[in-house]
Each structure stands twice: as C-alpha cells, then as structure tokens.
Motif scaffolding. Structure first.
Motif, short mmCIF file in Angstrom:
data_model
loop_
_atom_site.label_atom_id
_atom_site.label_comp_id
_atom_site.label_asym_id
_atom_site.label_seq_id
_atom_site.Cartn_x
_atom_site.Cartn_y
_atom_site.Cartn_z
N GLU A 166 16.59 10.48 13.45
CA GLU A 166 17.37 11.46 14.19
C GLU A 166 18.82 11.01 14.31
O GLU A 166 19.13 10.02 14.95
CB GLU A 166 16.76 11.66 15.59
CG GLU A 166 15.35 12.21 15.56
CD GLU A 166 14.25 11.17 15.53
OE1 GLU A 166 13.12 11.46 15.96
OE2 GLU A 166 14.51 10.04 15.04
N GLY A 167 19.71 11.78 13.66
CA GLY A 167 21.13 11.45 13.69
C GLY A 167 21.54 10.40 12.68
O GLY A 167 22.71 10.00 12.65
N GLY A 168 20.62 9.98 11.82
CA GLY A 168 20.93 8.93 10.84
C GLY A 168 21.58 9.47 9.58
O GLY A 168 22.04 10.62 9.52
N ARG A 169 21.58 8.66 8.53
CA ARG A 169 22.32 8.99 7.31
C ARG A 169 21.55 9.88 6.35
O ARG A 169 22.14 10.44 5.42
CB ARG A 169 22.72 7.69 6.61
CG ARG A 169 23.65 6.83 7.45
CD ARG A 169 24.24 5.68 6.69
NE ARG A 169 25.22 4.98 7.50
CZ ARG A 169 26.12 4.14 7.03
NH1 ARG A 169 26.14 3.87 5.73
NH2 ARG A 169 26.97 3.55 7.82
N THR A 170 20.25 10.01 6.54
CA THR A 170 19.45 10.83 5.65
C THR A 170 19.48 12.28 6.13
O THR A 170 19.31 12.55 7.32
CB THR A 170 18.00 10.32 5.62
OG1 THR A 170 18.00 8.98 5.13
CG2 THR A 170 17.13 11.17 4.72
N VAL A 219 6.93 6.97 2.25
CA VAL A 219 7.41 7.23 3.61
C VAL A 219 8.74 7.96 3.55
O VAL A 219 9.62 7.62 2.75
CB VAL A 219 7.61 5.90 4.38
CG1 VAL A 219 8.26 6.16 5.74
CG2 VAL A 219 6.29 5.18 4.56
N PHE A 220 8.90 8.96 4.42
CA PHE A 220 10.20 9.59 4.64
C PHE A 220 10.60 9.30 6.08
O PHE A 220 9.88 9.64 7.03
CB PHE A 220 10.14 11.10 4.42
CG PHE A 220 11.47 11.78 4.57
CD1 PHE A 220 12.33 11.89 3.49
CD2 PHE A 220 11.87 12.30 5.79
CE1 PHE A 220 13.57 12.50 3.62
CE2 PHE A 220 13.11 12.92 5.94
CZ PHE A 220 13.96 13.02 4.85
N PHE A 233 5.88 13.44 -0.02
CA PHE A 233 5.84 12.29 0.89
C PHE A 233 4.56 12.34 1.71
O PHE A 233 4.11 13.41 2.14
CB PHE A 233 7.06 12.29 1.81
CG PHE A 233 8.34 11.91 1.11
CD1 PHE A 233 8.72 10.58 1.02
CD2 PHE A 233 9.15 12.88 0.53
CE1 PHE A 233 9.89 10.22 0.38
CE2 PHE A 233 10.32 12.53 -0.12
CZ PHE A 233 10.70 11.19 -0.20
N SER A 234 3.99 11.17 1.96
CA SER A 234 2.71 11.09 2.67
C SER A 234 2.85 10.82 4.16
O SER A 234 1.95 11.15 4.93
CB SER A 234 1.84 9.97 2.05
OG SER A 234 1.52 10.26 0.72
N LEU A 235 3.94 10.18 4.56
CA LEU A 235 4.13 9.78 5.96
C LEU A 235 5.57 10.08 6.36
O LEU A 235 6.50 9.69 5.65
CB LEU A 235 3.84 8.29 6.11
CG LEU A 235 4.11 7.64 7.47
CD1 LEU A 235 3.21 8.24 8.55
CD2 LEU A 235 3.91 6.12 7.38
N VAL A 236 5.75 10.77 7.49
CA VAL A 236 7.09 11.09 7.99
C VAL A 236 7.27 10.45 9.36
O VAL A 236 6.50 10.72 10.29
CB VAL A 236 7.30 12.61 8.10
CG1 VAL A 236 8.75 12.91 8.48
CG2 VAL A 236 6.95 13.30 6.79
N ASP A 264 0.81 -1.21 0.00
CA ASP A 264 0.00 0.00 0.00
C ASP A 264 0.84 1.26 0.00
O ASP A 264 0.43 2.30 -0.53
CB ASP A 264 -0.90 0.04 1.24
CG ASP A 264 -1.84 -1.14 1.32
OD1 ASP A 264 -2.60 -1.35 0.36
OD2 ASP A 264 -1.82 -1.85 2.35
N VAL A 265 2.01 1.19 0.65
CA VAL A 265 2.87 2.35 0.84
C VAL A 265 4.31 1.90 0.63
O VAL A 265 4.66 0.75 0.94
CB VAL A 265 2.70 2.94 2.27
CG1 VAL A 265 3.65 4.09 2.52
CG2 VAL A 265 1.25 3.39 2.50
N LEU A 266 5.15 2.80 0.10
CA LEU A 266 6.55 2.46 -0.20
C LEU A 266 7.50 3.27 0.69
O LEU A 266 7.26 4.44 0.97
CB LEU A 266 6.86 2.73 -1.67
CG LEU A 266 6.01 1.96 -2.67
CD1 LEU A 266 6.36 2.38 -4.10
CD2 LEU A 266 6.19 0.46 -2.49
N PHE A 267 8.59 2.63 1.06
CA PHE A 267 9.54 3.18 2.04
C PHE A 267 10.94 2.86 1.53
O PHE A 267 11.41 1.73 1.66
CB PHE A 267 9.23 2.51 3.38
CG PHE A 267 10.09 2.90 4.56
CD1 PHE A 267 11.21 3.70 4.47
CD2 PHE A 267 9.74 2.43 5.83
CE1 PHE A 267 11.98 4.02 5.58
CE2 PHE A 267 10.49 2.73 6.95
CZ PHE A 267 11.61 3.53 6.82
#
Length: 298
Positions: free
Chosen positions: A219-223, A214-215, A236-239, A187-190
């Motif tokens: 916190e503190g990660g690579r993105t 999904v985004f 993006f629909s979901l954070v 339903d949703v892609l991540f």
C-alpha cells in the motif's frame, strides 16, 4: 480464531492446499496478535506477519533492519498462537549468513508459522519499497536457500525466496535470481517491487511454471496497485497486502487523539468505536468465562 484449547491440526498443509486453489490467495498484513485476530475474523484464510509493521509497532521505527531475529520470531509466535489460520512471516535476510539461516528457519518453525520468506538483501536490510537497497551475490543467496531447505523439519513448511534485485541490478537479474532460488529448493518465488505493469507481466510470464509466485500489493509502495482480477489473470498465487491494517490503525488512533486533544474527552469519537463489551468479546472473553466455569473445581 485461536482458542485456548483448540487449533488446526496442520496449518502448513492447509496453506499448501490454499495455494493450489484456483485463484490467488489473499493475505492481509498483521503487525501483532490483535490485528491477526481481526484479519481472521474478517474471513481471510491466511495472515501475513509484516516486518515493516512489526518494526513500527514494536519500536516505532522504520523497517531498516533494526529488529533482531529473536524479536521477529517472538512476534511470529504470538501471532501464530492467536489465530487458527496459517501464518506467513517475514524473516528478512535470515539475520546473517547461511549458517544463521539454519537457526532462523528452526526458530520460525518452532514458533508455529506455516511459511516464511527470506530475501537476498545485504544485512541489515531495508523495506523493499525504500531506496538504497543492496543485494548479496546470487550464489550466496542460493546457499542460504539450500540451508533453509535443510533446516526445516516439517516438509510442509513453506519457504518463499524473495529477490530485491530489480531495484539494484534490473529486472533481468531479478528474474534470473528467482529461477536460481527455485532450483535451490524454494517453494514459492517473490520478485519484490516491480515498478510498472509491464514489469509485473514479465515476472509472471517468465517465471510461469517455475514455482508459484507472490505479488506484493504494498500500500503506497513502488509497485502499481493493479486490480486483483488482473493479478489473477497474470497467474500469481499469493497476494500480500502488508501494511493496510497498520495504516488504518494509525489513522484511527490519530483521529481519536485529535478529538481528545480538542474536546478534553473522547466522547465525540465513541460512537465510531467498538463498545467495551464488544471489544472484550472480540478478544475472547466469553471463552475465558467458559474455561473458568469448566475448571472451577467441585
């Protein structure tokens, strides 16, 4: 909040309504029932059960596949019971092959979650923002998504397909995998852990219209920690904000313990803490008192 004698009729339908709304749905992470209640009391419409935080809080270890599916489901059940808002839960790899995914989805559904995500890492997995990840073949993950679709009894249960391939095979592969997972019924892609704003924009642009996205604002990660307005602009629909609550709790506990160690009592730290009565109110003591009176008998 999740009262003992009431609850929403369909948190799954509510989650789908929220995702169809005009802006991105913000889902702070919760690692236990208390943090979930705090997320709900802060006014957020959805709770995200973090696997990273679940592992850290239950066994004090890193998110490297050490928890079993049963332990994760048990935490999801407690969190879903503690709140009235929809809960989205991390289901890792599904804890095995496609047949295992059948049971995993049934167990999470019975636990009361409104949605869950499955990822294409090799089991045991690692946190999506750690190095050393491996992914299974895309075709194997397609079979796992198909199994998840077949397993759910409630068609409103939201199935999110996550790919960790960007760090292993490159962004082109991750985007292609995401498209295949949508075709399999997700339903949703991540797409996990893009490492630049250009890569984030590519994910959003190339998967626009395929499925909601999904985004993961880890916190503190690579993105890169881009602003919410930019995330909305990209579509993006979901954070997810998965571990901020865990990090904040860790900082607060460390501060209290430092005061106790230095002073011999926590008195100097008490003004910054909830009062005893305030905390018992927060976790539902007034409701318990009302129920005691209601069911006291003649």
């Amino acid at each position: 909040m999740g009262d003992l004698l009431s609850g929403p009729t369909s948190p799954r339908a509510r989650l789908r309504e929220l995702l169809a709304g005009p802006g991105p749905l913000v889902a702070p992470g919760a690692y236990d029932a208390l943090s979930a209640r705090l997320v709900e009391q802060a006014g957020f419409d959805v709770v995200y059960m973090t696997g990273f935080g679940t592992t850290a809080s239950l066994i004090g270890r890193p998110d490297v596949g050490l928890l079993s599916g049963a332990e994760m489901v048990d935490n999801a059940r407690r969190i879903a019971a503690a709140v009235d808002v929809p809960v989205i839960a991390d289901a890792d790899t599904g804890y095995g092959n496609a047949v295992t995914v059948l049971r995993t989805v049934r167990e999470y559904e019975q636990a009361g979650v409104a949605g869950l995500h499955l990822e294409d890492q090799v089991h045991p997995k690692k946190c999506g923002h750690m190095s050393g990840k491996e992914v299974i073949p895309a075709g194997e993950m397609v079979g796992k998504i198909q199994a998840a679709v077949a397993a759910r009894r409630d068609p409103d249960l939201l199935l999110i397909a996550r790919t960790d391939a960007a760090a292993v095979e490159g962004l082109d592969s991750a985007i292609a995998r995401a498209g295949a997972y949508a075709a399999a019924g997700a339903d949703v892609l991540f797409v996990e852990a893009p490492t630049s704003e250009d890569d984030i924009a590519r994910v959003a642009g190339e998967l626009a219209g395929v499925a909601p996205l999904v985004f993961n604002w880890a916190e503190g990660g690579r993105t890169p920690p881009i602003p919410l307005a930019r995330i909305a602009e990209l579509g993006f629909s979901l954070v997810l904000f998965p571990i901020g609550t865990l990090l904040a709790a860790t900082a607060g506990i460390r501060s209290l313990l430092a005061t106790l160690r230095a002073d011999g009592t926590p008195a100097a730290a008490m003004p910054e803490l909830p009062t005893f009565d305030g905390f018992t109110d927060l976790i539902g003591l007034p409701e318990v008192r009302d129920l005691e009176a209601r069911f006291a008998g003649p």
